[in-house]
Design an enzyme around this catalytic site. Sequence first.
Site, PDB file in Angstrom:
ATOM      1  N   ASP A  66       7.978  -9.636  13.180  1.00  0.00           N
ATOM      2  CA  ASP A  66       6.985  -8.796  13.655  1.00  0.00           C
ATOM      3  C   ASP A  66       7.685  -7.571  14.475  1.00  0.00           C
ATOM      4  OD1 ASP A  66       8.132 -10.271  15.971  1.00  0.00           O
ATOM      5  OD2 ASP A  66       6.200 -11.248  16.499  1.00  0.00           O
ATOM      6  N   ASN A  67       8.899  -7.324  14.256  1.00  0.00           N
ATOM      7  CA  ASN A  67       9.497  -6.286  15.197  1.00  0.00           C
ATOM      8  C   ASN A  67      10.388  -5.553  14.374  1.00  0.00           C
ATOM      9  OD1 ASN A  67      12.493  -7.234  16.136  1.00  0.00           O
ATOM     10  ND2 ASN A  67      11.181  -8.976  15.959  1.00  0.00           N
TER      11      ASN A  67
ATOM     12  N   GLU B 125      13.280  -3.836  15.349  1.00  0.00           N
ATOM     13  CA  GLU B 125      15.005  -4.163  15.725  1.00  0.00           C
ATOM     14  C   GLU B 125      15.281  -5.184  14.565  1.00  0.00           C
ATOM     15  OE1 GLU B 125      15.544  -6.346  19.392  1.00  0.00           O
ATOM     16  OE2 GLU B 125      16.894  -4.406  20.059  1.00  0.00           O
TER      17      GLU B 125
ATOM     18  N   CYS C 118      16.958   2.593   1.568  1.00  0.00           N
ATOM     19  CA  CYS C 118      16.900   1.565   2.323  1.00  0.00           C
ATOM     20  C   CYS C 118      15.626   1.713   3.377  1.00  0.00           C
ATOM     21  CB  CYS C 118      18.207   1.341   2.870  1.00  0.00           C
ATOM     22  SG  CYS C 118      18.625   2.431   4.326  1.00  0.00           S
TER      23      CYS C 118
ATOM     24  N   CYS D 208      16.370   5.052   5.448  1.00  0.00           N
ATOM     25  CA  CYS D 208      16.033   6.188   4.620  1.00  0.00           C
ATOM     26  C   CYS D 208      14.488   6.562   4.655  1.00  0.00           C
ATOM     27  CB  CYS D 208      16.512   5.991   3.186  1.00  0.00           C
ATOM     28  SG  CYS D 208      18.208   5.997   2.746  1.00  0.00           S
TER      29      CYS D 208
ATOM     30  N   CYS E 297       3.884  -3.495  15.640  1.00  0.00           N
ATOM     31  CA  CYS E 297       3.423  -4.457  16.492  1.00  0.00           C
ATOM     32  C   CYS E 297       1.860  -4.394  16.202  1.00  0.00           C
ATOM     33  CB  CYS E 297       3.719  -3.787  17.978  1.00  0.00           C
ATOM     34  SG  CYS E 297       3.136  -4.948  18.894  1.00  0.00           S
TER      35      CYS E 297
ATOM     36  N   CYS F 184      22.481   8.709   5.233  1.00  0.00           N
ATOM     37  CA  CYS F 184      22.125   7.734   5.973  1.00  0.00           C
ATOM     38  C   CYS F 184      23.190   6.755   6.520  1.00  0.00           C
ATOM     39  CB  CYS F 184      21.136   6.624   4.817  1.00  0.00           C
ATOM     40  SG  CYS F 184      20.562   5.249   5.572  1.00  0.00           S
TER      41      CYS F 184
HETATM   42 ZN    ZN Z   1      19.624   4.474   3.812  1.00  0.00          ZN
END
Ligand code: ZN
Length: 339
Positions: A125-126, A128, A166, A169, A181, A240
């Site tokens: 859920d985050n 990070e 990814c 990107c 959130c 990236c």
């Molecule tokens: Zn990337």
Amino acid sequence: MDERYSRQVLFPGIGKEGQEKIRKKHVLIIGAGALGSGSAEVLARSGVGKLTIIDRDYVEASNLQRQQLYTEEDVAEKLPKAAAAEKRLRAINSDVEIRAIIGDATPELLEELVAGVDLMMDATDNFETRMAMNDVSQKYTIPWIYGACVGSYGMSFSIIPRKTPCLNCLLRSIPLQGLTCDTGGIISPAVQMVIAHQTAEALKILVEDWDAVRTSFVSFDLWRNEYTSLKMSKAKFAGCLSCGEERTYPYLDYENMTKTTVLCGRDTVQIRPAAASEISLERLAGQLSSLGYVVKGNPYLLSVEMGDERMVIFQDGRALVHGTKDLTHAKSIYQRILG
Ligand SMILES: [Zn+2]
């Protein structure tokens, strides 16, 4: 086993050979909330060889509306989600090797857990943790499937290292940070729709049908009857920092990890000790009771009542302080209890 998976084996995309491949694969599911419990159930029923599931929270009444692995009994016992999920998944399919981890999916732990893993499922859920998963995926060349939902809205994207862009990107064209959130509630069908997209992709990857893997970013709103599929082939960014030539994996930098965080959409602060250390919950319960605190618990956690606030302490010294969003205040409570 033949009878058990017969309908899936009959499906031409899987077949006997595909089923054998599924049986040899190891999937790591990050998070055991709504998306995690759904993904875990689908994959366990599909006969995946090994499932590792990690979660930092415990089961509460407000989870039951959409977190399909849990029951009222789990709420009453305040079972950690990972432990409750493990119990239920074993009952669903005893052929599957299940490892449940009660803890926070830090970059450090993720790097430990990915050894031998074929696929990672995003059920966090985050932001990070997702970015850490993304860097781990690129560093160890392990595909992962992004998924998120809020309200009646959901989205998913399959990330295959060296093939697709990814998540880092994608951030250049889609503002995903703000969408992680949930504060405006959620309906279960939106969760189920994301699970369907994520687990269909998972099956394609597990049977190694790479041509079938979706290359677009899919999003939908079930209440507004909208469905969008965005082509992402041009989103790969050469510079990236997660997947480009001069990559540094910025989200695996442990020093940048916050130790104290407000949990998504809740009056809850998580506090992680600087160095993980096993604490004796039994001894702590005794000490706190003798000081006059009301203490409840189970083998995995202790819950301490303190007026308007309540603190839940796990074996690894991590704590959730409920009833506040104030980091400093939460830390002072933590220090008062754990010294
Ligand atoms: Zn990337």
